[in-house]
Design a protein around this motif. Structure first.
Motif, PDB file in Angstrom:
ATOM      1  N   LYS A 227       8.795   4.910  -7.388  1.00 52.33           N
ATOM      2  CA  LYS A 227       7.489   4.311  -7.128  1.00 52.33           C
ATOM      3  C   LYS A 227       7.217   3.067  -7.980  1.00 52.33           C
ATOM      4  O   LYS A 227       6.068   2.633  -8.097  1.00 52.33           O
ATOM      5  CB  LYS A 227       6.378   5.342  -7.347  1.00 52.33           C
ATOM      6  CG  LYS A 227       6.146   5.757  -8.779  1.00 52.33           C
ATOM      7  CD  LYS A 227       5.063   6.802  -8.867  1.00 52.33           C
ATOM      8  CE  LYS A 227       4.688   7.130 -10.296  1.00 52.33           C
ATOM      9  NZ  LYS A 227       4.046   5.995 -10.994  1.00 52.33           N
ATOM     10  N   SER A 228       8.273   2.500  -8.571  1.00 52.21           N
ATOM     11  CA  SER A 228       8.088   1.302  -9.393  1.00 52.21           C
ATOM     12  C   SER A 228       7.633   0.136  -8.516  1.00 52.21           C
ATOM     13  O   SER A 228       8.385  -0.368  -7.683  1.00 52.21           O
ATOM     14  CB  SER A 228       9.392   0.943 -10.104  1.00 52.21           C
ATOM     15  OG  SER A 228       9.718   1.902 -11.061  1.00 52.21           O
ATOM     16  N   TYR A 229       6.413  -0.274  -8.708  1.00 51.68           N
ATOM     17  CA  TYR A 229       5.859  -1.421  -7.988  1.00 51.68           C
ATOM     18  C   TYR A 229       5.300  -2.436  -8.970  1.00 51.68           C
ATOM     19  O   TYR A 229       5.683  -3.606  -8.944  1.00 51.68           O
ATOM     20  CB  TYR A 229       4.766  -0.968  -7.022  1.00 51.68           C
ATOM     21  CG  TYR A 229       3.969  -2.114  -6.428  1.00 51.68           C
ATOM     22  CD1 TYR A 229       4.483  -2.842  -5.367  1.00 51.68           C
ATOM     23  CD2 TYR A 229       2.741  -2.477  -6.951  1.00 51.68           C
ATOM     24  CE1 TYR A 229       3.787  -3.917  -4.836  1.00 51.68           C
ATOM     25  CE2 TYR A 229       2.026  -3.547  -6.418  1.00 51.68           C
ATOM     26  CZ  TYR A 229       2.546  -4.262  -5.366  1.00 51.68           C
ATOM     27  OH  TYR A 229       1.852  -5.331  -4.844  1.00 51.68           O
ATOM     28  N   PRO A 247      11.874  -0.423  -2.650  1.00 49.18           N
ATOM     29  CA  PRO A 247      11.112   0.147  -1.537  1.00 49.18           C
ATOM     30  C   PRO A 247       9.603   0.053  -1.714  1.00 49.18           C
ATOM     31  O   PRO A 247       8.874  -0.152  -0.742  1.00 49.18           O
ATOM     32  CB  PRO A 247      11.582   1.606  -1.512  1.00 49.18           C
ATOM     33  CG  PRO A 247      12.983   1.544  -2.022  1.00 49.18           C
ATOM     34  CD  PRO A 247      12.963   0.492  -3.077  1.00 49.18           C
ATOM     35  N   ALA A 248       9.108   0.198  -2.950  1.00 46.96           N
ATOM     36  CA  ALA A 248       7.664   0.129  -3.180  1.00 46.96           C
ATOM     37  C   ALA A 248       7.125  -1.266  -2.881  1.00 46.96           C
ATOM     38  O   ALA A 248       6.067  -1.415  -2.250  1.00 46.96           O
ATOM     39  CB  ALA A 248       7.338   0.533  -4.614  1.00 46.96           C
ATOM     40  N   THR A 249       7.835  -2.314  -3.318  1.00 47.26           N
ATOM     41  CA  THR A 249       7.386  -3.676  -3.037  1.00 47.26           C
ATOM     42  C   THR A 249       7.575  -4.013  -1.559  1.00 47.26           C
ATOM     43  O   THR A 249       6.779  -4.748  -0.977  1.00 47.26           O
ATOM     44  CB  THR A 249       8.140  -4.687  -3.915  1.00 47.26           C
ATOM     45  OG1 THR A 249       9.552  -4.572  -3.664  1.00 47.26           O
ATOM     46  CG2 THR A 249       7.879  -4.414  -5.382  1.00 47.26           C
ATOM     47  N   PHE A 250       8.634  -3.486  -0.955  1.00 51.06           N
ATOM     48  CA  PHE A 250       8.851  -3.680   0.481  1.00 51.06           C
ATOM     49  C   PHE A 250       7.697  -3.095   1.273  1.00 51.06           C
ATOM     50  O   PHE A 250       7.165  -3.721   2.199  1.00 51.06           O
ATOM     51  CB  PHE A 250      10.166  -3.026   0.893  1.00 51.06           C
ATOM     52  CG  PHE A 250      10.443  -3.051   2.368  1.00 51.06           C
ATOM     53  CD1 PHE A 250      11.211  -4.052   2.930  1.00 51.06           C
ATOM     54  CD2 PHE A 250       9.920  -2.073   3.211  1.00 51.06           C
ATOM     55  CE1 PHE A 250      11.456  -4.079   4.307  1.00 51.06           C
ATOM     56  CE2 PHE A 250      10.158  -2.088   4.568  1.00 51.06           C
ATOM     57  CZ  PHE A 250      10.924  -3.098   5.118  1.00 51.06           C
ATOM     58  N   MET A 251       7.297  -1.874   0.930  1.00 49.09           N
ATOM     59  CA  MET A 251       6.211  -1.201   1.637  1.00 49.09           C
ATOM     60  C   MET A 251       4.923  -2.014   1.559  1.00 49.09           C
ATOM     61  O   MET A 251       4.231  -2.208   2.557  1.00 49.09           O
ATOM     62  CB  MET A 251       6.002   0.193   1.054  1.00 49.09           C
ATOM     63  CG  MET A 251       4.922   1.024   1.736  1.00 49.09           C
ATOM     64  SD  MET A 251       3.271   0.772   1.028  1.00 49.09           S
ATOM     65  CE  MET A 251       3.510   1.435  -0.613  1.00 49.09           C
ATOM     66  N   GLY A 264       5.684  -0.487   7.471  1.00 49.57           N
ATOM     67  CA  GLY A 264       5.316  -0.186   6.082  1.00 49.57           C
ATOM     68  C   GLY A 264       5.048   1.291   5.873  1.00 49.57           C
ATOM     69  O   GLY A 264       5.463   1.875   4.868  1.00 49.57           O
ATOM     70  N   ALA A 265       4.363   1.929   6.832  1.00 47.77           N
ATOM     71  CA  ALA A 265       4.110   3.366   6.737  1.00 47.77           C
ATOM     72  C   ALA A 265       5.406   4.160   6.822  1.00 47.77           C
ATOM     73  O   ALA A 265       5.575   5.181   6.147  1.00 47.77           O
ATOM     74  CB  ALA A 265       3.140   3.799   7.831  1.00 47.77           C
ATOM     75  N   ALA A 266       6.337   3.699   7.654  1.00 45.15           N
ATOM     76  CA  ALA A 266       7.635   4.375   7.755  1.00 45.15           C
ATOM     77  C   ALA A 266       8.385   4.324   6.428  1.00 45.15           C
ATOM     78  O   ALA A 266       8.993   5.313   6.005  1.00 45.15           O
ATOM     79  CB  ALA A 266       8.471   3.747   8.868  1.00 45.15           C
ATOM     80  N   SER A 267       8.334   3.169   5.757  1.00 44.72           N
ATOM     81  CA  SER A 267       8.986   3.068   4.450  1.00 44.72           C
ATOM     82  C   SER A 267       8.295   3.966   3.429  1.00 44.72           C
ATOM     83  O   SER A 267       8.955   4.559   2.569  1.00 44.72           O
ATOM     84  CB  SER A 267       8.984   1.619   3.970  1.00 44.72           C
ATOM     85  OG  SER A 267       7.661   1.161   3.712  1.00 44.72           O
ATOM     86  N   ALA A 268       6.964   4.094   3.526  1.00 46.17           N
ATOM     87  CA  ALA A 268       6.240   4.991   2.620  1.00 46.17           C
ATOM     88  C   ALA A 268       6.649   6.445   2.854  1.00 46.17           C
ATOM     89  O   ALA A 268       6.782   7.225   1.902  1.00 46.17           O
ATOM     90  CB  ALA A 268       4.735   4.817   2.809  1.00 46.17           C
TER      91      ALA A 268
END
Length: 295
Positions: A227-229, A247-251, A264-268
């Motif tokens: 969850k590192s953003y 992944p957190a920044t991508f989302m 974005g929801a799919a990546s979450a």
């Protein structure tokens, strides 16, 4: 009497029920809603047009998502590994009852009191070639010295590792130190009487007894890595280019910048499943009843 007994039994439930309802709605409710959005054709605004797993198919075809996964693998493995090794080494060092332990321990724990935003901003200044370590060393007369990892696409992800390790290794040290202080001294004395050297004592007795601490440290660090953003945003903003995309920044970028809410929801959801795959087995192993515990 009956009403008083009922009131005493019901009071804790009544007091906790508002918090329980709020958690149920604003945590699990929004998790469920994000899962639903990942199955819809949501763009800038939520949509209820069901598209099934199409967003997940698009997600894994995106080069940016694959880059984020590779970066997470690099960052996560180095972050967890270095924090664990460094934390264990520091804990063993402090467990020798050295002078100044009461001063060293708070210093090592201090970074954990900072937010990742503060850590990322501080390390961004420190690593910046114009004002950071490169400029300082060059001002000392070493004009050929260069340290531009933060500007290098191939090395930028390692600056995120450095900042993350600096912040979290003290916390891991505290976990291992608590585990070391909890080991029965009689066991160690018995091993020393049997002729075990210090190396064998730690390798064959102490470290195996710290397995629960290793597992706890892994779970905590893996959760923080996934969850590192804020650390990435403050330190590199995902750059240079997308060299430090996670992944957190991508989302966040696909949901709020590119107006691709479904992707974005799919990546979450993928991130949630990854975290669950780490935490659920840990909770199961901790909460399951053991036969010897029932005796």
């Amino acid at each position: 009497m009956m009403s008083q007994a009922w009131w005493r039994a019901s009071l804790p439930r009544i007091v906790l029920s508002p918090s329980f309802v709020l958690v149920l709605i604003f945590v699990y409710g929004f998790i469920a809603y994000s899962g639903w959005l990942s199955l819809t054709d949501s763009k800038m605004l939520p949509s209820h047009e069901f598209v099934g797993l199409a967003n997940f198919e698009k997600l894994f075809r995106l080069r940016h998502w694959n880059t984020a996964i590779v970066n997470l693998a690099i960052f996560g493995s180095l972050y967890i590994g270095i924090c664990t090794i460094l934390g264990l080494a520091l804990a063993i060092f402090l467990d020798q009852k050295i002078r100044g332990e009461s001063v060293i321990r708070p210093i090592m724990l201090y970074p954990m009191a900072l937010s990742f935003i503060v850590t990322g901003t501080a390390w961004k200044w420190f690593l910046d070639p114009g004002i950071g370590v490169e400029q300082i060393v060059q001002s000392w007369g070493f004009t050929d010295f260069q340290f531009r990892w933060i500007k290098d696409r191939d090395m930028a992800i390692y600056t995120v590792v450095i900042a993350g390790v600096w912040q979290s290794s003290g916390f891991v040290m505290a976990m291992f130190l608590a585990g070391l202080r909890g080991i029965d001294g009689e066991i160690l004395k018995a091993a020393q009487i049997d002729g075990a050297s210090s190396l064998k004592l730690y390798r064959r007795v102490v470290i195996p007894m710290l397995r629960p601490i290793f597992l706890s440290a892994f779970v905590v660090l893996a959760h923080m890595a996934i969850k590192s953003y804020d650390l990435v945003i403050a330190l590199t903003n995902g750059g240079p280019g997308r060299a430090t995309e996670l992944p957190a920044t991508f989302m966040y970028s696909y949901t709020f910048t590119r107006n691709q809410m479904g992707i974005g929801a799919a990546s979450a959801v993928i991130m949630l499943m990854t975290i669950a795959s780490v935490i659920v087995p840990y909770l199961y192993s901790e909460l399951r009843s053991k036969p010897e515990d029932k005796v």
